[in-house]
Design a protein around this motif. Structure first.
Motif, PDB file in Angstrom:
ATOM      1  N   LYS A 146      -8.047  -3.542   4.921  1.00 17.04           N
ATOM      2  CA  LYS A 146      -7.538  -3.871   3.588  1.00 17.04           C
ATOM      3  C   LYS A 146      -6.803  -5.212   3.572  1.00 17.04           C
ATOM      4  O   LYS A 146      -6.204  -5.583   2.565  1.00 17.04           O
ATOM      5  CB  LYS A 146      -6.595  -2.763   3.104  1.00 17.04           C
ATOM      6  CG  LYS A 146      -7.339  -1.482   2.705  1.00 17.04           C
ATOM      7  CD  LYS A 146      -6.408  -0.379   2.252  1.00 17.04           C
ATOM      8  CE  LYS A 146      -7.215   0.807   1.713  1.00 17.04           C
ATOM      9  NZ  LYS A 146      -6.388   2.032   1.571  1.00 17.04           N
ATOM     10  N   HIS A 199       0.834  -1.196   0.000  1.00 22.76           N
ATOM     11  CA  HIS A 199       0.000   0.000   0.000  1.00 22.76           C
ATOM     12  C   HIS A 199       0.876   1.256   0.000  1.00 22.76           C
ATOM     13  O   HIS A 199       2.020   1.201  -0.414  1.00 22.76           O
ATOM     14  CB  HIS A 199      -0.968  -0.059   1.185  1.00 22.76           C
ATOM     15  CG  HIS A 199      -1.861  -1.258   1.134  1.00 22.76           C
ATOM     16  ND1 HIS A 199      -3.036  -1.286   0.415  1.00 22.76           N
ATOM     17  CD2 HIS A 199      -1.718  -2.505   1.666  1.00 22.76           C
ATOM     18  CE1 HIS A 199      -3.586  -2.487   0.525  1.00 22.76           C
ATOM     19  NE2 HIS A 199      -2.817  -3.247   1.276  1.00 22.76           N
ATOM     20  N   GLU A 200       0.330   2.351   0.505  1.00 22.31           N
ATOM     21  CA  GLU A 200       1.012   3.638   0.342  1.00 22.31           C
ATOM     22  C   GLU A 200       1.655   4.144   1.621  1.00 22.31           C
ATOM     23  O   GLU A 200       1.368   3.668   2.711  1.00 22.31           O
ATOM     24  CB  GLU A 200      -0.016   4.669  -0.139  1.00 22.31           C
ATOM     25  CG  GLU A 200      -0.581   4.335  -1.510  1.00 22.31           C
ATOM     26  CD  GLU A 200      -1.911   5.010  -1.780  1.00 22.31           C
ATOM     27  OE1 GLU A 200      -2.718   5.149  -0.838  1.00 22.31           O
ATOM     28  OE2 GLU A 200      -2.128   5.403  -2.937  1.00 22.31           O
ATOM     29  N   PHE A 226      -5.564  -0.363   7.262  1.00 27.59           N
ATOM     30  CA  PHE A 226      -4.846  -1.480   6.634  1.00 27.59           C
ATOM     31  C   PHE A 226      -5.348  -2.835   7.150  1.00 27.59           C
ATOM     32  O   PHE A 226      -5.268  -3.838   6.450  1.00 27.59           O
ATOM     33  CB  PHE A 226      -3.339  -1.308   6.811  1.00 27.59           C
ATOM     34  CG  PHE A 226      -2.858  -0.071   6.106  1.00 27.59           C
ATOM     35  CD1 PHE A 226      -2.837  -0.021   4.721  1.00 27.59           C
ATOM     36  CD2 PHE A 226      -2.516   1.069   6.814  1.00 27.59           C
ATOM     37  CE1 PHE A 226      -2.467   1.126   4.053  1.00 27.59           C
ATOM     38  CE2 PHE A 226      -2.127   2.224   6.156  1.00 27.59           C
ATOM     39  CZ  PHE A 226      -2.102   2.260   4.767  1.00 27.59           C
TER      40      PHE A 226
END
Ligand SMILES: *Cc1c(COP(=O)(O)O)cnc(C)c1O
Length: 358
Positions: free
Chosen positions: A336, A288-289, A333
């Protein structure tokens, strides 16, 4: 520059007040208070009006006693160091009939809470019949120095699951057992069942007849399930590194070990950042980011003490790279699929990261 793990004390405290919601909470402080720090957390929880604590290890229970001399401390695992449990006035679970019969004498003057097993099948009495057996045997024991039955409890394993009926099943099974015993005239000083998810599912209140909710993760700033609004729970933890340098690579260039990332366009800007899996950033998190100057950028490769983040011209050496804070949260997260809230927290390497409470 070194990567930092830092907790905002005021945010941590205000979150505890808000989560508590003027209810009677038993704060779960296992695993060094979900790695927020046992001493720090217990002190802030005391300030927030929480006087009851629970953990899984005797060593931590003793430390809580030293920090909070007047607190009620409940040990969720049964142990065999009976003298120590007595000395520090720690309440302990009673996990089975076998344990009871083997240690009836050892348990003298120790406060125990009868554990109901339920769907998790980790520990506890199997059914009402077993609970009756221990209650009756105890009532017939005329010794002056027998154990003290102070509580009854269970743990829900499905409170954060919404698409299956298991929470309703385990909740009902427990309430049937509890209400039967109460109707029969048994009484308990402490009755507790709810973890964070169950506490919020029931409207952020303690269930009827219960004396406490046994709350962990919400007190540490992560939502137990995604239906809750972010604003309900505040994350006080920040984990961040720094941009060491920004490098330009071209289409077809491989970056990182063993072809970790292949640049797809010319003049790709890659920030080299001083935090990696050695600091506790999970590989799944690196899908992810990261956030730099308030903007999200994709992580491209994860190494032991570095990562590559693809950036643009607005990013420069020495800029901060945030992996977690209240704008890019652990619970985001979790939902996610990176890993449970507590799993991401537990991965953090407290030896390599600089630790700060601000
Ligand atoms: C960890 C734990 C809790 C707290 O659960 P959260 O989901 O973190 O609120 C409560 N009860 C038991 C038995 C636990 O092991």
């Amino acid at each position: 520059m070194t990567a930092i793990w830092s907790v905002d004390t005021e945010v941590f405290y205000q979150n505890a007040v808000k989560v508590r919601n003027e209810q009677s909470i038993m704060a779960v402080v296992k695993n060094n208070a979900y790695h927020y720090g046992l001493e720090f957390s217990v002190k802030e929880f005391l300030k927030a009006g929480i006087q009851t604590f629970s953990t899984t290890s005797l060593k931590e229970a003793i430390r809580v006693r030293e920090i909070a001399p007047h607190a009620t401390i409940f040990l969720m695992n049964a142990v065999y160091e009976f003298d120590t449990v007595r000395e520090y006035e720690i309440h302990m679970t009673l996990p089975s009939l076998t344990y009871y019969y083997e240690h009836k004498e050892d348990l003298r003057n120790i406060h125990v809470h009868l554990e109901f097993e339920n769907l998790l099948h980790r520990s506890g009495f199997k059914d009402l019949e077993e609970l009756h057996e221990v209650l009756e045997d105890h009532a017939q024991n005329k010794s002056d120095n027998k154990m003290i039955i102070s509580g009854i409890w269970t743990h829900f394993g499905y409170a954060d699951e919404f698409d299956v009926p298991e929470y309703d099943i385990e909740r009902q099974a427990w309430l049937n057992v509890l209400n039967t015993l109460l109707d029969e005239g048994y009484s308990f000083d402490m009755i507790h069942a709810q973890n964070s998810a169950s506490f919020y599912r029931e409207g952020q209140v303690v269930l009827p007849h219960h004396t406490h909710a046994r709350v962990g993760i919400a007190l540490y700033g992560s939502r137990p399930y995604s239906k809750l609004k972010e604003s309900e729970i505040q994350q006080s933890l920040t984990v961040k590194g720094n941009v060491i340098q920004v490098r330009e690579v071209n289409a077809g260039d491989y970056c990182g070990y063993s072809f970790a990332y292949e640049a797809t366009k010319n003049q790709t800007q890659l920030a080299v950042v001083d935090i990696g899996y050695g600091d506790g950033i999970l590989k799944s998190r690196a899908q992810h980011e990261a956030m730099i100057n308030g903007k999200r950028y994709p992580i491209r490769a994860l190494m032991m003490s570095h990562m590559f983040v693809e950036v643009d011209n607005e990013v420069h050496a020495q800029d901060e790279v945030v992996l977690y804070n209240n704008d890019i949260r652990i619970d985001e997260f979790t939902f996610k699929g990176v890993g449970a809230n507590s799993e991401q927290l537990s991965a953090m390497n407290h030896d390599s990261l600089i630790k700060e409470y601000i």
